[in-house]
Scaffold this motif. Structure first.
Motif, PDB file in Angstrom:
ATOM      1  N   ASN A  37       0.877  -1.165   0.000  1.00  0.00           N
ATOM      2  CA  ASN A  37       0.000   0.000   0.000  1.00  0.00           C
ATOM      3  C   ASN A  37       0.917   1.218   0.000  1.00  0.00           C
ATOM      4  N   PRO A  38       0.393   2.440  -0.045  1.00  0.00           N
ATOM      5  CA  PRO A  38       1.280   3.607  -0.203  1.00  0.00           C
ATOM      6  C   PRO A  38       2.375   3.760   0.860  1.00  0.00           C
ATOM      7  N   CYS A  39       2.148   3.313   2.089  1.00  0.00           N
ATOM      8  CA  CYS A  39       3.133   3.524   3.150  1.00  0.00           C
ATOM      9  C   CYS A  39       3.788   2.252   3.670  1.00  0.00           C
ATOM     10  N   TYR A  40       3.101   1.127   3.588  1.00  0.00           N
ATOM     11  CA  TYR A  40       3.583  -0.119   4.180  1.00  0.00           C
ATOM     12  C   TYR A  40       3.550  -1.270   3.188  1.00  0.00           C
ATOM     13  N   ALA A  41       4.363  -2.281   3.483  1.00  0.00           N
ATOM     14  CA  ALA A  41       4.356  -3.520   2.699  1.00  0.00           C
ATOM     15  C   ALA A  41       4.210  -4.686   3.676  1.00  0.00           C
ATOM     16  N   GLN A  42       3.379  -5.649   3.301  1.00  0.00           N
ATOM     17  CA  GLN A  42       3.326  -6.874   4.088  1.00  0.00           C
ATOM     18  C   GLN A  42       4.393  -7.799   3.512  1.00  0.00           C
TER      19      GLN A  42
END
Length: 83
Positions: A37-42
């Motif tokens: 997503n724009p700020c985080y990665a799983q």
């Protein structure tokens, strides 16, 4: 400085910090991006666990990671074998 563009499936590394009492531990973690997503990665780690990591903390495997940069600052120079 050019911004790195990550995509699902990229192998990445990041620095993890944990503390216990008066000591701190820095370790290098690695995994593969599953969700962005724009700020985080799983990221799915090698042991199968998943965690959310801020995009700015991620590096590609061929780049200097946070642990390497930390030791360079502490020692005042290049760490052997780092790119």
């Amino acid at each position: 400085m050019s911004e790195i563009v990550f995509k699902v499936g990229d192998k990445v590394e990041w620095m993890h910090c944990s503390s216990n009492g008066n000591s701190m531990r820095f370790s290098s973690r690695e995994g593969k991006i599953e969700i962005l997503n724009p700020c985080y990665a799983q990221v799915k780690m090698r042991n199968g666990r998943k965690c959310w990591v801020h995009i700015s903390d991620l590096t590609l495997p061929d780049q200097k990671n946070g642990v390497t940069k930390l030791f360079e600052v502490m020692t005042g120079g290049e760490v052997g074998g780092a790119k």
